[in-house]
Design a protein around this motif. Structure first.
Motif, PDB file in Angstrom:
ATOM      1  N   ARG A   1      -8.534-122.261  36.458  1.00 17.14           N
ATOM      2  CA  ARG A   1      -9.708-121.590  37.016  1.00 17.14           C
ATOM      3  C   ARG A   1     -11.019-121.821  36.269  1.00 17.14           C
ATOM      4  O   ARG A   1     -12.088-121.755  36.886  1.00 17.14           O
ATOM      5  N   ASP A   2     -10.985-122.041  34.962  1.00 13.63           N
ATOM      6  CA  ASP A   2     -12.231-122.093  34.189  1.00 13.63           C
ATOM      7  C   ASP A   2     -13.203-123.122  34.737  1.00 13.63           C
ATOM      8  O   ASP A   2     -14.423-122.911  34.730  1.00 13.63           O
ATOM      9  N   GLY A   3     -12.691-124.256  35.215  1.00 15.23           N
ATOM     10  CA  GLY A   3     -13.580-125.303  35.706  1.00 15.23           C
ATOM     11  C   GLY A   3     -13.946-125.195  37.173  1.00 15.23           C
ATOM     12  O   GLY A   3     -14.739-125.995  37.672  1.00 15.23           O
ATOM     13  N   VAL A   4     -13.366-124.231  37.871  1.00 13.85           N
ATOM     14  CA  VAL A   4     -13.653-124.089  39.300  1.00 13.85           C
ATOM     15  C   VAL A   4     -15.113-123.682  39.483  1.00 13.85           C
ATOM     16  O   VAL A   4     -15.556-122.680  38.911  1.00 13.85           O
ATOM     17  N   PRO A   5     -15.879-124.429  40.264  1.00 19.88           N
ATOM     18  CA  PRO A   5     -17.318-124.173  40.371  1.00 19.88           C
ATOM     19  C   PRO A   5     -17.654-122.957  41.232  1.00 19.88           C
ATOM     20  O   PRO A   5     -16.822-122.442  41.966  1.00 19.88           O
ATOM     21  N   ARG A   6     -18.898-122.546  41.119  1.00 20.62           N
ATOM     22  CA  ARG A   6     -19.458-121.513  41.991  1.00 20.62           C
ATOM     23  C   ARG A   6     -20.411-122.178  42.973  1.00 20.62           C
ATOM     24  O   ARG A   6     -20.852-123.309  42.778  1.00 20.62           O
ATOM     25  N   ARG A   7     -20.733-121.472  44.018  1.00 19.53           N
ATOM     26  CA  ARG A   7     -21.518-122.062  45.123  1.00 19.53           C
ATOM     27  C   ARG A   7     -22.803-122.752  44.643  1.00 19.53           C
ATOM     28  O   ARG A   7     -23.079-123.890  45.065  1.00 19.53           O
ATOM     29  N   PRO A   8     -23.605-122.148  43.753  1.00 15.01           N
ATOM     30  CA  PRO A   8     -24.845-122.819  43.349  1.00 15.01           C
ATOM     31  C   PRO A   8     -24.626-124.135  42.602  1.00 15.01           C
ATOM     32  O   PRO A   8     -25.544-124.954  42.509  1.00 15.01           O
ATOM     33  N   ASP A   9     -23.406-124.337  42.049  1.00 10.59           N
ATOM     34  CA  ASP A   9     -23.142-125.555  41.285  1.00 10.59           C
ATOM     35  C   ASP A   9     -22.747-126.739  42.162  1.00 10.59           C
ATOM     36  O   ASP A   9     -22.699-127.881  41.669  1.00 10.59           O
ATOM     37  N   LEU A  10     -22.450-126.501  43.426  1.00 11.29           N
ATOM     38  CA  LEU A  10     -21.863-127.548  44.251  1.00 11.29           C
ATOM     39  C   LEU A  10     -22.820-128.708  44.506  1.00 11.29           C
ATOM     40  O   LEU A  10     -22.388-129.861  44.620  1.00 11.29           O
ATOM     41  N   GLY A  11     -24.110-128.447  44.579  1.00 13.68           N
ATOM     42  CA  GLY A  11     -25.080-129.524  44.818  1.00 13.68           C
ATOM     43  C   GLY A  11     -25.055-130.569  43.722  1.00 13.68           C
ATOM     44  O   GLY A  11     -24.964-131.775  43.983  1.00 13.68           O
ATOM     45  N   SER A  12     -25.124-130.128  42.459  1.00 16.60           N
ATOM     46  CA  SER A  12     -25.126-131.067  41.340  1.00 16.60           C
ATOM     47  C   SER A  12     -23.771-131.752  41.203  1.00 16.60           C
ATOM     48  O   SER A  12     -23.691-132.947  40.861  1.00 16.60           O
ATOM     49  N   LEU A  13     -22.684-131.021  41.461  1.00 12.06           N
ATOM     50  CA  LEU A  13     -21.357-131.621  41.378  1.00 12.06           C
ATOM     51  C   LEU A  13     -21.155-132.646  42.480  1.00 12.06           C
ATOM     52  O   LEU A  13     -20.499-133.682  42.270  1.00 12.06           O
ATOM     53  N   TRP A  14     -21.708-132.375  43.647  1.00 12.93           N
ATOM     54  CA  TRP A  14     -21.615-133.332  44.751  1.00 12.93           C
ATOM     55  C   TRP A  14     -22.318-134.636  44.355  1.00 12.93           C
ATOM     56  O   TRP A  14     -21.809-135.728  44.600  1.00 12.93           O
ATOM     57  N   GLU A  15     -23.474-134.521  43.723  1.00 16.55           N
ATOM     58  CA  GLU A  15     -24.201-135.695  43.270  1.00 16.55           C
ATOM     59  C   GLU A  15     -23.410-136.462  42.212  1.00 16.55           C
ATOM     60  O   GLU A  15     -23.431-137.691  42.152  1.00 16.55           O
ATOM     61  N   GLN A  16     -22.665-135.730  41.381  1.00 16.07           N
ATOM     62  CA  GLN A  16     -21.900-136.346  40.300  1.00 16.07           C
ATOM     63  C   GLN A  16     -20.667-137.073  40.806  1.00 16.07           C
ATOM     64  O   GLN A  16     -20.337-138.155  40.305  1.00 16.07           O
ATOM     65  N   TYR A  17     -19.976-136.480  41.803  1.00 13.75           N
ATOM     66  CA  TYR A  17     -18.679-137.013  42.204  1.00 13.75           C
ATOM     67  C   TYR A  17     -18.657-137.652  43.590  1.00 13.75           C
ATOM     68  O   TYR A  17     -17.712-138.369  43.929  1.00 13.75           O
ATOM     69  N   SER A  18     -19.663-137.369  44.427  1.00 15.40           N
ATOM     70  CA  SER A  18     -19.629-137.859  45.808  1.00 15.40           C
ATOM     71  C   SER A  18     -21.026-138.185  46.300  1.00 15.40           C
ATOM     72  O   SER A  18     -21.391-137.865  47.436  1.00 15.40           O
ATOM     73  N   SER A  19     -21.797-138.846  45.465  1.00 18.08           N
ATOM     74  CA  SER A  19     -23.218-139.060  45.760  1.00 18.08           C
ATOM     75  C   SER A  19     -23.451-139.981  46.951  1.00 18.08           C
ATOM     76  O   SER A  19     -24.531-139.977  47.535  1.00 18.08           O
ATOM     77  N   GLY A  20     -22.457-140.780  47.313  1.00 22.16           N
ATOM     78  CA  GLY A  20     -22.629-141.691  48.434  1.00 22.16           C
ATOM     79  C   GLY A  20     -22.450-141.044  49.789  1.00 22.16           C
ATOM     80  O   GLY A  20     -22.642-141.698  50.818  1.00 22.16           O
ATOM     81  N   ALA A  21     -22.081-139.756  49.813  1.00 24.91           N
ATOM     82  CA  ALA A  21     -21.890-139.029  51.074  1.00 24.91           C
ATOM     83  C   ALA A  21     -22.895-137.890  51.161  1.00 24.91           C
ATOM     84  O   ALA A  21     -23.276-137.294  50.145  1.00 24.91           O
ATOM     85  N   GLU A  22     -23.311-137.587  52.376  1.00 24.65           N
ATOM     86  CA  GLU A  22     -24.281-136.508  52.584  1.00 24.65           C
ATOM     87  C   GLU A  22     -23.596-135.159  52.455  1.00 24.65           C
ATOM     88  O   GLU A  22     -22.527-134.928  53.039  1.00 24.65           O
ATOM     89  N   ILE A  23     -24.190-134.251  51.689  1.00 22.83           N
ATOM     90  CA  ILE A  23     -23.628-132.923  51.533  1.00 22.83           C
ATOM     91  C   ILE A  23     -23.832-132.132  52.825  1.00 22.83           C
ATOM     92  O   ILE A  23     -24.897-132.205  53.452  1.00 22.83           O
ATOM     93  N   PRO A  24     -22.826-131.423  53.309  1.00 22.40           N
ATOM     94  CA  PRO A  24     -22.952-130.684  54.587  1.00 22.40           C
ATOM     95  C   PRO A  24     -24.058-129.642  54.526  1.00 22.40           C
ATOM     96  O   PRO A  24     -24.254-128.977  53.504  1.00 22.40           O
ATOM     97  N   SER A  25     -24.770-129.485  55.639  1.00 25.46           N
ATOM     98  CA  SER A  25     -25.852-128.504  55.687  1.00 25.46           C
ATOM     99  C   SER A  25     -25.351-127.091  55.512  1.00 25.46           C
ATOM    100  O   SER A  25     -26.025-126.247  54.897  1.00 25.46           O
ATOM    101  N   TRP A  26     -24.142-126.779  55.995  1.00 23.15           N
ATOM    102  CA  TRP A  26     -23.603-125.423  55.866  1.00 23.15           C
ATOM    103  C   TRP A  26     -23.257-125.083  54.422  1.00 23.15           C
ATOM    104  O   TRP A  26     -23.073-123.922  54.090  1.00 23.15           O
ATOM    105  N   LEU A  27     -23.212-126.094  53.556  1.00 22.13           N
ATOM    106  CA  LEU A  27     -22.900-125.847  52.162  1.00 22.13           C
ATOM    107  C   LEU A  27     -24.157-125.569  51.346  1.00 22.13           C
ATOM    108  O   LEU A  27     -24.077-124.998  50.249  1.00 22.13           O
ATOM    109  N   THR A  28     -25.312-125.936  51.884  1.00 19.77           N
ATOM    110  CA  THR A  28     -26.565-125.747  51.142  1.00 19.77           C
ATOM    111  C   THR A  28     -27.415-124.631  51.695  1.00 19.77           C
ATOM    112  O   THR A  28     -28.449-124.291  51.120  1.00 19.77           O
ATOM    113  N   ASP A  29     -27.019-124.069  52.826  1.00 16.24           N
ATOM    114  CA  ASP A  29     -27.809-122.972  53.429  1.00 16.24           C
ATOM    115  C   ASP A  29     -27.792-121.736  52.527  1.00 16.24           C
ATOM    116  O   ASP A  29     -26.776-121.438  51.905  1.00 16.24           O
TER     117      ASP A  29
END
Length: 470
Positions: free
Chosen positions: A442-470
């Motif tokens: 659990r310690d490394g499990v992210p919280r919602r505000p962290d997902l944007g930066s983590l998406w850029e780190q691990y999946s930058s070639g794909a567009e992040i879903p709009s429902w995840l950033t609202d």
């Protein structure tokens, strides 16, 4: 009497069959003969065939449905099975039959079906029936049979597969609840406090005072390549079903399951726990998304013993090696994954699971951590992999113990938000790698505000879903 548009004749018949223990056609025919209902043997077998074929939309004759239902209810009475009240209502079945042509939906792919079921307005997004464990995690250089290892680092961590997923979903925006059992000892109190600290509802967790058995625990060995070995001491987890029945709390668990959008089941020690999960799932299967994470314990039982749960599941999460064990293909592991999934589905009483999420083991360079195979009309399947992912050196990851449970939460959040399979595999990929950066589940499990930066780190070639950033 009106019939819910979410219920069709074959869905209800499949659920009834699962609720009474998935009896075979020959057994039902014997019960029908005892009841004195005139019905040709071929007619009953024809009904069974249609129930397992979504492409066959012809409604069986009413006499066939009526005899089938009466035989199932008779068996339920003889075996003491819990049956939903409407299933005992003859008028409900006749009305469902008469309106069958108007209520049967057009065939859709498995992912769309799960998304549609997840749209219900419920107070809880996720309820999981899970083991509750205190984990002792040891980081070692490698895991190998008959090999002595030295622990480079040891750490206590809260665990239990379903509990880990509930925490992960809560952190990224879902409403999660846990049903399980702990002893009233320091480990049990810590587990409850940590769940509550992550806003997970623990009202469904029994805390047993003066228990002769301790709270469940595990010893986890995790090596640098992402491998794990887990030794489970079930403790009080092995008494969950017995305690619930003794205290008359099964009805409350069923009611809680009826008030959630996803019911998540994970492996537990003892047949009683698995039967309890099956009974609860059968009661809500026509209205709630059923997800199953069989793990090594349930996979070792094989498809025959796991058929009642697998046939109820809309989504199954499994590692490829566990899929091999489930199918008994110990020596044929190089078959294409889709062939293995097709094999699993062919053995079940219905064409479920509609969605299979394969949790992939990590290699030296991690490019994919999850794949989703979706059933399509006509028996076809389509597999989705993460898109636009960034290569990650797995030696930089710390512990894969929570990777699978976190990826499950990513798939669930996507379902709850009506996202696509591609969005699901990408989010699951991000969640898995983020969770592997620290020790424990659990310690490394992210919280919602962290997902944007983590998406850029691990999946930058794909567009992040709009429902995840609202």
């Amino acid at each position: 009497m009106s019939v819910s548009t979410e219920t069709d004749l074959f869905t209800a018949l499949r659920a009834l069959r699962a609720a009474v223990g998935s009896p075979k056609a020959a057994h039902l025919f014997r019960r029908i003969e005892v009841l004195g209902v005139p019905l040709g043997r071929n007619t009953l077998y024809d009904l069974y065939s249609r129930m397992d074929s979504p492409a066959d939309t012809r409604a069986p004759a009413w006499s066939t449905v009526e005899a089938f239902v009466r035989a199932c209810l008779d068996q339920a009475d003889r075996t003491g099975r819990r049956i939903r009240p409407e299933w005992r209502n003859h008028d409900w079945w006749e009305d469902l039959y008469r309106n069958y042509g108007n209520t049967s939906p057009q065939p859709v792919d498995g992912w769309t079906h799960a998304v549609e079921k997840a749209r219900r307005d419920c107070p809880t997004d996720l309820l999981t029936i899970t083991a509750m464990n205190a984990d002792a995690v040891h980081l070692v250089d490698r895991i190998q049979r008959d090999h002595e290892v030295v622990s480079r680092r040891s750490q206590y961590a809260p665990g239990g597969s379903g509990a880990n997923t509930a925490v992960a979903l809560s952190r990224i925006g879902g409403r999660a609840a846990v049903a399980g059992i702990v002893a009233d000892d320091s480990e049990g109190r810590n587990l409850l406090a940590q769940l509550a600290g992550d806003d997970v509802d623990v009202a469904g967790v029994l805390a047993v005072p003066h228990s002769r058995l301790p709270t469940g625990s595990t010893i986890v060995l995790a090596d640098q390549s992402g491998g794990r070995m887990i030794v489970v001491s079930p403790g009080i987890n092995s008494e969950l079903a017995t305690r619930l029945r003794r205290q008359g709390r099964v009805d409350a668990l069923v009611e809680a399951a009826q008030q959630c959008r996803i019911l998540h089941l994970t492996s537990m020690a003892g047949n009683g726990q698995r039967v309890l999960q099956q009974e609860v799932a059968a009661t809500v299967a026509d209205r709630t998304v059923i997800t199953l994470n069989p793990g090594a314990i349930y996979a070792s039982l094989g498809t025959a013993r796991m058929e009642p749960l697998l046939s109820l599941a809309d989504v199954v999460f499994v590692y490829e090696q566990q899929l091999d064990v489930l199918l008994g293909h110990y020596a044929i592991q190089d078959r294409p994954v889709e062939d293995k999934i097709r094999d699993m589905r062919a053995r079940l009483s219905r064409l479920q699971p509609a969605v299979t999420v394969l949790k992939l083991s990590m290699g030296t360079t991690q490019t994919r951590s999850v794949a989703i195979t979706v059933s399509e009309p006509g028996g076809r399947m389509k597999t989705y992999y993460p898109d636009g992912v960034v290569d990650v050196d797995c030696h930089r990851l710390t512990d894969a113990t929570g990777a699978g449970d976190a990826s499950v939460a990513g798939v669930m959040l996507t379902l709850l938000n009506g996202g696509t399979p591609v969005e699901a595999v990408n989010l699951a990929h991000v969640m898995a790698l983020a969770a592997s950066g620290t020790v424990g589940g659990r310690d490394g499990v992210p919280r919602r505000p962290d997902l944007g930066s983590l998406w850029e780190q691990y999946s930058s070639g794909a567009e992040i879903p709009s429902w995840l950033t609202d």
